[in-house]
Design a protein around this motif. Structure first.
Motif, PDB file in Angstrom:
ATOM      1  N   ALA A 543       0.836  -1.206   0.000  1.00  2.23           N
ATOM      2  CA  ALA A 543       0.000   0.000   0.000  1.00  2.23           C
ATOM      3  C   ALA A 543       0.865   1.248   0.000  1.00  2.23           C
ATOM      4  O   ALA A 543       0.578   2.224  -0.710  1.00  2.23           O
ATOM      5  CB  ALA A 543      -0.927  -0.013   1.214  1.00  2.23           C
ATOM      6  N   SER A 544       1.949   1.253   0.812  1.00  6.63           N
ATOM      7  CA  SER A 544       2.815   2.429   0.863  1.00  6.63           C
ATOM      8  C   SER A 544       3.491   2.665  -0.472  1.00  6.63           C
ATOM      9  O   SER A 544       3.624   3.810  -0.928  1.00  6.63           O
ATOM     10  CB  SER A 544       3.859   2.265   1.972  1.00  6.63           C
ATOM     11  OG  SER A 544       4.756   1.209   1.680  1.00  6.63           O
ATOM     12  N   GLU A 545       3.914   1.592  -1.143  1.00  9.53           N
ATOM     13  CA  GLU A 545       4.560   1.744  -2.444  1.00  9.53           C
ATOM     14  C   GLU A 545       3.585   2.289  -3.490  1.00  9.53           C
ATOM     15  O   GLU A 545       3.943   3.131  -4.314  1.00  9.53           O
ATOM     16  CB  GLU A 545       5.122   0.397  -2.892  1.00  9.53           C
ATOM     17  CG  GLU A 545       6.312  -0.079  -2.057  1.00  9.53           C
ATOM     18  CD  GLU A 545       6.769  -1.471  -2.434  1.00  9.53           C
ATOM     19  OE1 GLU A 545       6.063  -2.119  -3.240  1.00  9.53           O
ATOM     20  OE2 GLU A 545       7.824  -1.904  -1.924  1.00  9.53           O
ATOM     21  N   SER A 546       2.337   1.824  -3.448  1.00  8.73           N
ATOM     22  CA  SER A 546       1.360   2.302  -4.430  1.00  8.73           C
ATOM     23  C   SER A 546       1.022   3.771  -4.230  1.00  8.73           C
ATOM     24  O   SER A 546       0.630   4.463  -5.174  1.00  8.73           O
ATOM     25  CB  SER A 546       0.077   1.465  -4.336  1.00  8.73           C
ATOM     26  OG  SER A 546      -0.623   1.732  -3.126  1.00  8.73           O
ATOM     27  N   LEU A 547       1.185   4.250  -2.998  1.00  7.95           N
ATOM     28  CA  LEU A 547       0.889   5.649  -2.691  1.00  7.95           C
ATOM     29  C   LEU A 547       2.123   6.546  -2.810  1.00  7.95           C
ATOM     30  O   LEU A 547       2.023   7.766  -2.625  1.00  7.95           O
ATOM     31  CB  LEU A 547       0.313   5.766  -1.277  1.00  7.95           C
ATOM     32  CG  LEU A 547      -1.061   5.133  -1.037  1.00  7.95           C
ATOM     33  CD1 LEU A 547      -1.370   5.101   0.456  1.00  7.95           C
ATOM     34  CD2 LEU A 547      -2.149   5.904  -1.775  1.00  7.95           C
ATOM     35  N   GLY A 548       3.302   5.942  -3.059  1.00  9.56           N
ATOM     36  CA  GLY A 548       4.522   6.729  -3.089  1.00  9.56           C
ATOM     37  C   GLY A 548       4.898   7.242  -1.717  1.00  9.56           C
ATOM     38  O   GLY A 548       5.449   8.328  -1.549  1.00  9.56           O
ATOM     39  N   MET A 549       4.617   6.444  -0.709  1.00 11.13           N
ATOM     40  CA  MET A 549       4.800   6.836   0.696  1.00 11.13           C
ATOM     41  C   MET A 549       5.776   5.869   1.360  1.00 11.13           C
ATOM     42  O   MET A 549       5.809   4.684   1.030  1.00 11.13           O
ATOM     43  CB  MET A 549       3.426   6.791   1.388  1.00 11.13           C
ATOM     44  CG  MET A 549       3.368   7.260   2.822  1.00 11.13           C
ATOM     45  SD  MET A 549       1.661   7.110   3.452  1.00 11.13           S
ATOM     46  CE  MET A 549       0.820   8.395   2.526  1.00 11.13           C
ATOM     47  N   SER A 550       6.589   6.366   2.251  1.00 12.05           N
ATOM     48  CA  SER A 550       7.526   5.479   2.938  1.00 12.05           C
ATOM     49  C   SER A 550       6.780   4.554   3.900  1.00 12.05           C
ATOM     50  O   SER A 550       5.659   4.835   4.323  1.00 12.05           O
ATOM     51  CB  SER A 550       8.557   6.303   3.709  1.00 12.05           C
ATOM     52  OG  SER A 550       7.952   6.916   4.838  1.00 12.05           O
ATOM     53  N   ARG A 551       7.456   3.444   4.257  1.00 12.71           N
ATOM     54  CA  ARG A 551       6.845   2.513   5.207  1.00 12.71           C
ATOM     55  C   ARG A 551       6.626   3.201   6.553  1.00 12.71           C
ATOM     56  O   ARG A 551       5.591   3.018   7.200  1.00 12.71           O
ATOM     57  CB  ARG A 551       7.731   1.287   5.398  1.00 12.71           C
ATOM     58  CG  ARG A 551       7.926   0.451   4.145  1.00 12.71           C
ATOM     59  CD  ARG A 551       8.775  -0.778   4.463  1.00 12.71           C
ATOM     60  NE  ARG A 551       9.166  -1.478   3.248  1.00 12.71           N
ATOM     61  CZ  ARG A 551       9.909  -2.585   3.238  1.00 12.71           C
ATOM     62  NH1 ARG A 551      10.315  -3.098   4.382  1.00 12.71           N
ATOM     63  NH2 ARG A 551      10.226  -3.168   2.107  1.00 12.71           N
ATOM     64  N   ALA A 552       7.634   3.971   6.967  1.00 13.81           N
ATOM     65  CA  ALA A 552       7.509   4.661   8.256  1.00 13.81           C
ATOM     66  C   ALA A 552       6.304   5.580   8.259  1.00 13.81           C
ATOM     67  O   ALA A 552       5.565   5.666   9.242  1.00 13.81           O
ATOM     68  CB  ALA A 552       8.785   5.451   8.552  1.00 13.81           C
ATOM     69  N   THR A 553       6.076   6.263   7.143  1.00 13.81           N
ATOM     70  CA  THR A 553       4.961   7.212   7.070  1.00 13.81           C
ATOM     71  C   THR A 553       3.619   6.505   7.128  1.00 13.81           C
ATOM     72  O   THR A 553       2.712   6.926   7.855  1.00 13.81           O
ATOM     73  CB  THR A 553       5.053   8.039   5.783  1.00 13.81           C
ATOM     74  OG1 THR A 553       6.256   8.789   5.798  1.00 13.81           O
ATOM     75  CG2 THR A 553       3.869   8.998   5.672  1.00 13.81           C
ATOM     76  N   ILE A 554       3.471   5.417   6.380  1.00 15.24           N
ATOM     77  CA  ILE A 554       2.158   4.758   6.359  1.00 15.24           C
ATOM     78  C   ILE A 554       1.849   4.143   7.721  1.00 15.24           C
ATOM     79  O   ILE A 554       0.701   4.174   8.184  1.00 15.24           O
ATOM     80  CB  ILE A 554       2.060   3.704   5.235  1.00 15.24           C
ATOM     81  CG1 ILE A 554       0.582   3.369   4.971  1.00 15.24           C
ATOM     82  CG2 ILE A 554       2.834   2.438   5.564  1.00 15.24           C
ATOM     83  CD1 ILE A 554       0.334   2.587   3.717  1.00 15.24           C
ATOM     84  N   TYR A 555       2.877   3.617   8.413  1.00 16.28           N
ATOM     85  CA  TYR A 555       2.635   3.087   9.757  1.00 16.28           C
ATOM     86  C   TYR A 555       2.225   4.211  10.708  1.00 16.28           C
ATOM     87  O   TYR A 555       1.333   4.045  11.553  1.00 16.28           O
ATOM     88  CB  TYR A 555       3.882   2.369  10.284  1.00 16.28           C
ATOM     89  CG  TYR A 555       4.009   0.943   9.797  1.00 16.28           C
ATOM     90  CD1 TYR A 555       3.299  -0.082  10.404  1.00 16.28           C
ATOM     91  CD2 TYR A 555       4.825   0.621   8.724  1.00 16.28           C
ATOM     92  CE1 TYR A 555       3.406  -1.394   9.971  1.00 16.28           C
ATOM     93  CE2 TYR A 555       4.939  -0.694   8.275  1.00 16.28           C
ATOM     94  CZ  TYR A 555       4.229  -1.697   8.904  1.00 16.28           C
ATOM     95  OH  TYR A 555       4.327  -2.989   8.460  1.00 16.28           O
ATOM     96  N   ARG A 556       2.904   5.357  10.573  1.00 13.83           N
ATOM     97  CA  ARG A 556       2.563   6.496  11.433  1.00 13.83           C
ATOM     98  C   ARG A 556       1.153   6.994  11.139  1.00 13.83           C
ATOM     99  O   ARG A 556       0.383   7.290  12.061  1.00 13.83           O
ATOM    100  CB  ARG A 556       3.579   7.625  11.228  1.00 13.83           C
ATOM    101  CG  ARG A 556       3.244   8.900  11.975  1.00 13.83           C
ATOM    102  CD  ARG A 556       4.426   9.851  11.999  1.00 13.83           C
ATOM    103  NE  ARG A 556       4.898  10.195  10.666  1.00 13.83           N
ATOM    104  CZ  ARG A 556       4.352  11.135   9.894  1.00 13.83           C
ATOM    105  NH1 ARG A 556       3.312  11.809  10.345  1.00 13.83           N
ATOM    106  NH2 ARG A 556       4.834  11.411   8.707  1.00 13.83           N
ATOM    107  N   LYS A 557       0.793   7.087   9.863  1.00 13.80           N
ATOM    108  CA  LYS A 557      -0.539   7.571   9.495  1.00 13.80           C
ATOM    109  C   LYS A 557      -1.618   6.599   9.965  1.00 13.80           C
ATOM    110  O   LYS A 557      -2.704   7.027  10.392  1.00 13.80           O
ATOM    111  CB  LYS A 557      -0.630   7.759   7.981  1.00 13.80           C
ATOM    112  CG  LYS A 557       0.300   8.820   7.417  1.00 13.80           C
ATOM    113  CD  LYS A 557      -0.093  10.209   7.858  1.00 13.80           C
ATOM    114  CE  LYS A 557       0.773  11.259   7.188  1.00 13.80           C
ATOM    115  NZ  LYS A 557       0.433  12.638   7.647  1.00 13.80           N
ATOM    116  N   ILE A 558      -1.348   5.303   9.873  1.00 15.62           N
ATOM    117  CA  ILE A 558      -2.325   4.314  10.327  1.00 15.62           C
ATOM    118  C   ILE A 558      -2.601   4.494  11.817  1.00 15.62           C
ATOM    119  O   ILE A 558      -3.752   4.426  12.273  1.00 15.62           O
ATOM    120  CB  ILE A 558      -1.822   2.890  10.028  1.00 15.62           C
ATOM    121  CG1 ILE A 558      -1.911   2.609   8.521  1.00 15.62           C
ATOM    122  CG2 ILE A 558      -2.625   1.842  10.804  1.00 15.62           C
ATOM    123  CD1 ILE A 558      -1.258   1.312   8.093  1.00 15.62           C
TER     124      ILE A 558
END
Length: 565
Positions: A543-558
């Motif tokens: 999901a993070s790759e499809s959004l162009g978002m880092s793993r750290a960012t998507i975990y933080r946003k979740i």
């Protein structure tokens, strides 16, 4: 690009995906909001001290919130400040990566770690004259992200020690936060002990991170009632003024909660709640009245339904007040029908065009009862006109006087008596009763019945929600109450008319449980993450790759949005 560090290269790729202007990016200006937040209070003395230490150095100390919005800027010589102004690195402007590309603030937020971005590392040309080191500031107790401390200087003055200095500043701010937390907890604890000694009854202390209940409260209330009290006390968090709340408990008891704020100096530490009295309401039917077209069997909803039905039966004029969407109109209409008034009920809305006073007069002259919605929107002329009309109705001394009900808005942070200031004392003279209709979050046990009722009304009688889906809906704040629930179910029914709805089938906003109000941009971001997780079967990396978002960012946003994946 071969000599660019890996994390800088990845940051450049994110910046490119965000369509950041490589020459002259335009950071968004954002209202920074609370000028007395926990972060600012803790950071001010630290930044003042550090600015004094760096008085002769060409560096600037910049504090941002967790979105990268600049809150304060200090230190630096005149030429550096002018240069920073030229690129809008100033209070109120957002320096997230999606706004200005790779930089010490936005990139630190993206990678979730301290970072030094030297001049040539910046994605945009106008930032390359600078070097900046950003370090995250997290809450020392909860671990939540609060913001970034950034040290910026001209590129020719760059030094690896900038990053060490940024980390030191972040640690000092976190230490100050912990000191303040201890001060606040101490103040709240002192007030709590004093209340326990002097009240002789149940006492609760509540703060942002604190909840205490004395032994008398635990003895008086069973586990279910204690849970209901805890939920009710959440309504007091952050309140600066005393107030009184009523809590209808699962046991059938009604508890009266008197809240008093507790301060440490000028800072709110929390509040003390004394449960001054408990009474068992008068109940003829333990299930409460069965009002047509309504659903709900919770104690609070039964009490309100019983009270409004009794008022309608005796033709007492009444004001129903509450937050938007709680069901004030539905309650008045159902009570009128159940009371068997043998009169038509005319419904007028203060927000609709037309001569409302004349329309009300026509309906009352025709022998109808009257329900006036959104009375808090009445203009002064309309208030005067209705006052004169209602006086004429009272002067007639009819054998069977009409029943008149008003509905009025009550803000979520409001207190008792709001209708008085909004409707005027002259008009309220005719309304001896005021009933507060509870928000949905105060009777969430009614949610399954409400869901079933609303689905049936929409024609989706063969559509059901799984237990997991209902549990997820119960975790939501429902800011617009039953009206919000109705909108949510309507969106589901547009695509499904039968079968079982599970958590994954709920709209994006229902799969996140953030209690704070989100900005429009944050809402779009949350929905995009939820959709990406659904497409990739909950795989956060994909999901993070499809959004162009880092793993750290998507975990933080979740975590921030409370997304259930």
């Amino acid at each position: 690009m071969s000599d660019v560090r890996t994390y800088i290269q990845v940051s450049w790729e994110r910046s490119k995906a965000s369509l950041v202007d490589t020459d002259h990016p335009s950071p968004t200006f954002v209202d920074t909001g609370d000028s007395d937040s926990l972060l600012l209070r803790a950071a001010r003395p630290v930044l003042t001290s550090l600015s004094a230490e760096l008085a002769d150095e060409p560096v600037c100390l910049i504090l941002t919130d967790s979105r990268g919005v600049v809150l304060s800027r200090g230190g630096g010589d005149r030429s550096l400040i002018q240069a920073l102004d030229a690129v809008y690195l100033a209070p109120g402007f957002c320096y997230g990566e999606s706004d200005v590309g790779t930089n010490g603030i936005g990139t630190a937020l993206e990678v979730g770690a301290p970072i030094l971005v030297n001049g040539a590392d910046h994605y945009t040309g106008n930032l390359r004259p600078f070097s900046c080191a950003g370090a995250l500031i997290t809450h020392p107790v909860t671990g939540s992200l609060l913001g970034v401390i950034d040290i910026t200087t001209k590129a020719e003055n760059t030094n690896p020690l900038l990053l060490s200095f940024a980390k030191l500043a972040a640690r000092r701010i976190q230490e100050r936060i912990l000191e303040e937390a201890n001060e606040l907890d101490g103040a709240l604890l002192g007030r709590y002990y004093a209340a326990c000694r002097h009240s002789g009854g149940p006492v609760i202390a509540v703060g942002e991170q604190t909840f205490m209940m004395n032994s008398l409260a635990q003895q008086h209330f069973d586990a279910n009632d204690q849970a209901a009290l805890l939920d009710q006390t959440r309504e007091t968090i952050g309140r600066l003024k005393a107030c009184t709340l009523l809590a209808d408990l699962p046991s059938g008891m009604t508890a009266r909660l008197a809240y008093q704020p507790a301060f440490a100096g000028d800072v709110l530490a929390g509040g003390i709640i004394q449960i001054k009295e408990q009474r068992v309401p008068r109940v003829q039917d333990p299930r409460g009245p069965s009002l047509p077209g309504l659903a709900g069997s919770s104690a609070s909803w039964r009490r309100v339904s019983r009270e409004v039905l009794d008022i309608a039966t005796r033709a007492e004029w009444v004001v129903l007040q509450g937050e938007a969407g709680v069901g004030k109109t539905a309650l008045a209409t159902a009570a009128h029908q159940a009371a068997d008034r043998h009169r038509a009920l005319a419904v007028l809305d203060a927000s609709e065009p037309g001569d409302l006073v004349d329309q009300a007069g026509v309906h009352l002259d025709a022998g109808s009862d009257l329900l006036l919605r959104r009375a808090h929107l009445l203009s002064p002329d309309q208030l005067d006109g209705l006052t004169e009309l209602f006086q004429q109705v009272h002067d007639r001394s009819l054998a069977r006087d009409p029943w008149v009900a008003l509905t009025a808005r009550e803000e979520q942070e409001g207190q008792e008596g709001q209708a008085d200031s909004r409707l005027g004392l002259h008009l309220l003279h005719f309304f001896p009763r005021t009933v507060s209709v509870p928000p949905l979050r105060h009777h969430l046990e009614d949610l399954p019945a409400l869901v079933r009722l609303l689905l049936n009304r929409s024609g989706a009688t063969d559509l059901v929600l799984s237990k997991a889906a209902l549990n997820q809906l119960s975790r939501l704040p429902w800011s617009d109450n039953v009206a919000h629930l109705h909108q949510t179910l309507t969106s589901i029914v547009r695509t499904r008319r039968a079968g079982v709805i599970d958590v994954a089938d709920l709209p994006a906003e229902c799969r996140a449980t953030s209690r704070r109000s989100l900005t429009r941009l944050e809402t779009l971001e949350r929905d995009a993450i939820v959709d990406a997780l659904a497409v990739h079967g909950g795989d956060k990396v994909a999901a993070s790759e499809s959004l162009g978002m880092s793993r750290a960012t998507i975990y933080r946003k979740i975590r921030e949005f409370g997304i259930v994946s």
